[in-house]
Design a protein around this motif. Structure first.
Motif, PDB file in Angstrom:
ATOM      1  N   LEU A  46       0.836  -1.206   0.000  1.00  0.00           N
ATOM      2  CA  LEU A  46       0.000   0.000   0.000  1.00  0.00           C
ATOM      3  C   LEU A  46       0.873   1.260   0.000  1.00  0.00           C
ATOM      4  CD1 LEU A  46      -2.940   0.871   0.079  1.00  0.00           C
ATOM      5  CD2 LEU A  46      -2.814   0.922   2.541  1.00  0.00           C
ATOM      6  N   ALA A  47       1.928   1.223   0.800  1.00  0.00           N
ATOM      7  CA  ALA A  47       2.831   2.380   0.875  1.00  0.00           C
ATOM      8  C   ALA A  47       3.522   2.584  -0.474  1.00  0.00           C
ATOM      9  CB  ALA A  47       3.860   2.171   1.981  1.00  0.00           C
ATOM     10  N   HIS A  51       2.948   5.764  -3.007  1.00  0.00           N
ATOM     11  CA  HIS A  51       4.104   6.571  -3.341  1.00  0.00           C
ATOM     12  C   HIS A  51       4.243   6.708  -4.862  1.00  0.00           C
ATOM     13  CE1 HIS A  51       7.734   8.563  -2.194  1.00  0.00           C
ATOM     14  NE2 HIS A  51       8.363   7.940  -3.173  1.00  0.00           N
ATOM     15  N   GLU A  52       4.071   5.593  -5.571  1.00  0.00           N
ATOM     16  CA  GLU A  52       4.218   5.604  -7.031  1.00  0.00           C
ATOM     17  C   GLU A  52       3.126   6.440  -7.699  1.00  0.00           C
ATOM     18  OE1 GLU A  52       6.790   4.521  -8.784  1.00  0.00           O
ATOM     19  OE2 GLU A  52       7.657   4.038  -6.844  1.00  0.00           O
ATOM     20  N   LEU A  53       1.960   6.505  -7.085  1.00  0.00           N
ATOM     21  CA  LEU A  53       0.843   7.245  -7.688  1.00  0.00           C
ATOM     22  C   LEU A  53       1.016   8.763  -7.581  1.00  0.00           C
ATOM     23  CD1 LEU A  53      -2.282   5.201  -6.580  1.00  0.00           C
ATOM     24  CD2 LEU A  53      -1.572   5.640  -8.921  1.00  0.00           C
ATOM     25  N   THR A  58       0.459  14.282  -9.652  1.00  0.00           N
ATOM     26  CA  THR A  58       0.908  15.681  -9.619  1.00  0.00           C
ATOM     27  C   THR A  58       1.003  16.204 -11.052  1.00  0.00           C
ATOM     28  OG1 THR A  58       2.190  15.102  -7.694  1.00  0.00           O
ATOM     29  CG2 THR A  58       2.698  17.221  -8.697  1.00  0.00           C
ATOM     30  N   MET A  59       1.467  15.330 -11.980  1.00  0.00           N
ATOM     31  CA  MET A  59       1.612  15.755 -13.367  1.00  0.00           C
ATOM     32  C   MET A  59       0.232  16.064 -13.978  1.00  0.00           C
ATOM     33  SD  MET A  59       3.827  13.691 -16.108  1.00  0.00           S
ATOM     34  CE  MET A  59       2.479  12.713 -16.718  1.00  0.00           C
ATOM     35  N   VAL A  94      -4.347   9.793  -1.789  1.00  0.00           N
ATOM     36  CA  VAL A  94      -3.076   9.067  -1.816  1.00  0.00           C
ATOM     37  C   VAL A  94      -2.199   9.487  -0.635  1.00  0.00           C
ATOM     38  CG1 VAL A  94      -0.897   8.973  -3.102  1.00  0.00           C
ATOM     39  CG2 VAL A  94      -3.047   8.499  -4.264  1.00  0.00           C
ATOM     40  N   ASP A  95      -2.163  10.795  -0.342  1.00  0.00           N
ATOM     41  CA  ASP A  95      -1.382  11.269   0.813  1.00  0.00           C
ATOM     42  C   ASP A  95      -1.906  10.646   2.105  1.00  0.00           C
ATOM     43  OD1 ASP A  95       0.234  12.811  -0.697  1.00  0.00           O
ATOM     44  OD2 ASP A  95      -0.737  14.719  -0.251  1.00  0.00           O
TER      45      ASP A  95
END
Ligand code: ADP
Length: 278
Positions: A46-47, A51-53, A58-59, A94-95
């Protein structure tokens, strides 16, 4: 082979005997260890995913925002707006997931400092008031408290702002949100109250559960956009400080959400808090 021994004192015909029972617990231990390993790998997964998402999200968000800025007359402006709003929401989710996943595998990352209660309360009330106003709600604070806290002030502020945000979302418009703070019995309490419909009795035991959203929250457009993670995060933060949270309703109507933190009389006896990774 792992054996668990138990001793029991029994009385038989006036005599005292020690009864020893031995149990083979190898299988139970193996299952327990396997369960702990699988839980850890789920948390790591999950972490990693969260993180990858972050980067692609952001883009998407940045590009949508740039598009909105330069293409005011574009016929697809509404779609662009929806992309930007969706990306902001997903980044927040996600955060939140990343924070909870990290807290599961360790305690949440805290930057612990010794903080004087009066100064902390003034700064906290300032931030809470700014958020309430931003949300179009009136705000009142009643602050009284002394002593010292050993806390991560930014994290405790985050927990309180989650409560203020909820009070603005679910409370009634027009009535003020109140923040009350006081020290009593070795604790500092921070209480955020609104004058909305309050929390239905059946929801009270579940509001701190992850992803739990009350029926009104799910159907009410005003509070749309919630994820059901706010209070779970607030509680994780507060408990990592050795504190606790309570959800209740005001007598006159409205929700009453409280945070309790251990407080020390002097700087010298601020209680140690387990403070892990950065
Ligand atoms: P979210 O606000 O994203 O739904 P939270 O974890 O912050 O998630 O809150 C969980 C639920 O608790 C909400 O969906 C709502 O039903 C209830 N709740 C929280 N704060 C209040 C409040 N001030 N008044 C009424 N209900 C509330």
């Amino acid at each position: 082979v792992i054996v668990e021994s138990r001793h029991q004192l029994v009385e038989s015909q006036g005599r005292r005997l020690v009864l020893e029972t031995n149990r083979d617990i190898t299988e139970r231990k193996r299952i327990e260890e396997e369960l702990a390993r699988s839980l850890q790998s789920k948390t790591d997964f999950l972490a990693d995913v969260s993180h990858e998402l972050r980067t692609p999200l952001t883009m998407i968000r940045t590009n949508a925002e740039v598009g909105l800025h330069v293409a005011r007359d574009c016929p697809h402006i509404e779609q662009l707006e929806q992309i930007a709003v969706g990306a902001v929401r997903m980044s927040r989710l996600v955060d939140d997931l990343l924070f909870l996943a990290r807290s599961d595998s360790d305690s949440p990352p805290l930057e612990i400092k010794a903080v004087a209660v009066p100064l902390f309360l003034v700064e906290l009330a300032g931030r809470a008031e700014a958020l309430a106003r931003e949300r179009g709600a009136a705000f009142e604070a009643s602050l009284c408290g002394e002593g010292w806290l050993r806390i991560d002030p930014a994290r405790i502020e985050q927990a309180v702002l989650i409560l203020v945000d909820n009070a603005a979302k679910y409370g009634s418009t027009g009535d003020p949100i109140t923040l009350t703070a006081a020290t009593a019995g070795g604790e500092l309490y921070l209480r955020v109250e609104d004058r909305g419909p309050g929390i239905p009795a059946e929801d009270l035991p579940r509001v701190f559960d992850r992803f739990y959203r009350g029926k009104t929250a799910r159907s009410d457009g005003r509070s749309g956009g919630g994820t059901g993670l706010g209070l779970a995060i607030a509680r994780t933060i507060v408990e990592a400080h050795g504190g606790r949270m309570e959800a209740a309703n005001r007598r006159g109507g409205g929700a009453s959400m409280s945070i309790y933190l251990p407080v020390a009389q002097s700087l010298a006896d601020t209680p140690e808090v387990r403070s892990p990774i950065g």
